[in-house]
Write a protein that holds these residues in place. Structure first.
Motif, mmCIF file in Angstrom:
data_model
loop_
_atom_site.group_PDB
_atom_site.id
_atom_site.type_symbol
_atom_site.label_atom_id
_atom_site.label_comp_id
_atom_site.label_asym_id
_atom_site.label_seq_id
_atom_site.Cartn_x
_atom_site.Cartn_y
_atom_site.Cartn_z
ATOM 1 N N ILE A 190 0.862 -1.182 0.000
ATOM 2 C CA ILE A 190 0.000 0.000 0.000
ATOM 3 C C ILE A 190 0.899 1.232 0.000
ATOM 4 O O ILE A 190 1.685 1.435 0.938
ATOM 5 C CB ILE A 190 -0.934 0.008 1.226
ATOM 6 C CG1 ILE A 190 -1.893 -1.190 1.142
ATOM 7 C CG2 ILE A 190 -1.716 1.324 1.303
ATOM 8 C CD1 ILE A 190 -2.767 -1.343 2.361
ATOM 9 N N THR A 191 0.815 2.017 -1.027
ATOM 10 C CA THR A 191 1.708 3.170 -1.169
ATOM 11 C C THR A 191 1.115 4.457 -0.617
ATOM 12 O O THR A 191 1.851 5.376 -0.271
ATOM 13 C CB THR A 191 2.057 3.390 -2.658
ATOM 14 O OG1 THR A 191 0.831 3.585 -3.400
ATOM 15 C CG2 THR A 191 2.784 2.178 -3.218
ATOM 16 N N GLU A 192 -0.217 4.524 -0.524
ATOM 17 C CA GLU A 192 -0.851 5.746 -0.061
ATOM 18 C C GLU A 192 -2.182 5.438 0.614
ATOM 19 O O GLU A 192 -2.977 4.654 0.099
ATOM 20 C CB GLU A 192 -1.080 6.696 -1.244
ATOM 21 C CG GLU A 192 -1.622 8.058 -0.850
ATOM 22 C CD GLU A 192 -1.739 8.999 -2.044
ATOM 23 O OE1 GLU A 192 -1.731 10.220 -1.836
ATOM 24 O OE2 GLU A 192 -1.857 8.488 -3.181
ATOM 25 N N THR A 193 -2.424 6.051 1.756
ATOM 26 C CA THR A 193 -3.684 5.902 2.464
ATOM 27 C C THR A 193 -4.292 7.282 2.670
ATOM 28 O O THR A 193 -3.696 8.139 3.324
ATOM 29 C CB THR A 193 -3.478 5.216 3.825
ATOM 30 O OG1 THR A 193 -2.923 3.918 3.622
ATOM 31 C CG2 THR A 193 -4.806 5.072 4.551
ATOM 32 N N LYS A 194 -5.470 7.505 2.123
ATOM 33 C CA LYS A 194 -6.095 8.822 2.166
ATOM 34 C C LYS A 194 -7.145 8.961 3.261
ATOM 35 O O LYS A 194 -7.864 9.947 3.325
ATOM 36 C CB LYS A 194 -6.697 9.155 0.805
ATOM 37 C CG LYS A 194 -5.653 9.329 -0.295
ATOM 38 C CD LYS A 194 -6.271 9.815 -1.575
ATOM 39 C CE LYS A 194 -5.186 10.082 -2.613
ATOM 40 N NZ LYS A 194 -4.312 11.210 -2.194
#
Length: 293
Positions: free
Chosen positions: A245-249
């Motif tokens: 997972i590269t980005e969690t918004k």
């Protein structure tokens, strides 16, 4: 080979079904249907749905076309059992269940289902009735090739309603128990907390990656809120497959989650394989869990 069960949450989309005190039949049947889907799958059944969100199957806005589509979905996949979920209206009390004639091969299953469900609101007269061409003539019973049942869990416009609302999470386990007993399989634990959607069998990596890519494409034309919802759904698939997972918004708003769930539901109906459908409904379930938090 596991039995294929088709769950049909009654009404949906343009059609709210019966309504009383601001409560809509279509919402009740969908919640029970989704819970039942997960419990049956945990028990080892193959399960398909006619709808997984607040839409009408096929996007139709006419009752006849809507009902034909529900039957077509079950017939195309060769479902063994078709179960249509409903809530009655008309001021009565209690549950009732309709089958073809006397139920044929699933007569004992029908009896098991209504015996369990009736512990909430009792029964309305004769518990099991003929919904075939010589009885009530329900389209989903007359036009499905599977052994079919139509279940009315109680009456929405009587004092059944507070009982239904207070026990809403009990219907799916009761129905699942009847299926497990009839087919002689181990019963699930009845746990459906909505926090972590169970992986339907094993998610196919290729199918999941395709859905992740589609969610990414939605962010290019959607609002910022939709971007958060798509990211949340895509990350749920990545976690299920142990992908990075590269980005969690963050957690999406209920409105944005609902919008993306509708899109996933529409794509689910167009999917060419069960693997892709599984990935769609896993992502949608993650968003439903976010709505409840």
């Amino acid at each position: 080979m596991p039995k294929l069960i088709c769950i049909d949450p009654g009404h949906g989309g343009y059609d709210p079904g019966a309504v009383a005190q601001g409560v809509r039949e279509k919402d009740i049947t969908l919640k029970i249907g989704l819970q039942l889907r997960d419990l049956l799958r945990k028990a080892g059944f193959d399960v398909m749905m006619t709808r997984e969100s607040d839409v009408s199957p096929g996007g139709y806005k006419q009752v006849a076309a809507d009902l034909r589509e529900r039957c077509r979905i079950a017939n195309t996949k060769g479902a063994d059992v078709f179960l249509s979920l409903h809530v009655n209206a008309g001021g009565g009390r209690g549950a009732e269940l309709y089958v073809y004639d006397k139920g044929g091969p699933i007569a004992k299953l029908a009896k098991g289902v209504i015996t369990g469900v009736s512990t909430i609101c009792g029964t309305h007269g004769q518990a099991v009735r003929d919904g075939g061409p010589n009885g009530t003539g329900f389209a989903v019973i007359c036009s499905t090739e599977a052994d079919a049942m139509l279940l009315e869990i109680g009456f929405i416009d009587s004092d059944d309603l507070p009982k239904i609302q207070a026990n809403l999470d009990k219907f799916a386990p009761l129905i699942c128990r009847a299926f497990c007993e009839f087919y002689g399989v181990k019963e699930t634990d009845g746990h459906t907390d909505g926090q972590e959607p169970p992986v339907p069998q094993i998610l196919d990596r290729k199918a999941a990656n395709l859905v992740i890519a589609q969610l990414g494409a939605l962010t290019k034309t959607g609002t910022d809120d939709v971007l958060v919802a798509c990211n949340y759904a895509a990350n749920s698939l990545r976690r299920a497959l142990s992908l990075p997972i590269t980005e969690t918004k963050g957690v999406p708003t209920a409105s944005a989650a609902g919008n993306v769930i509708e899109v996933l539901g529409a794509l689910w109906k167009c999917a060419e394989s069960q693997d892709i459908q599984d990935a769609y409904h896993y992502a949608a379930d993650a968003l439903r869990g976010a709505q409840q938090n």
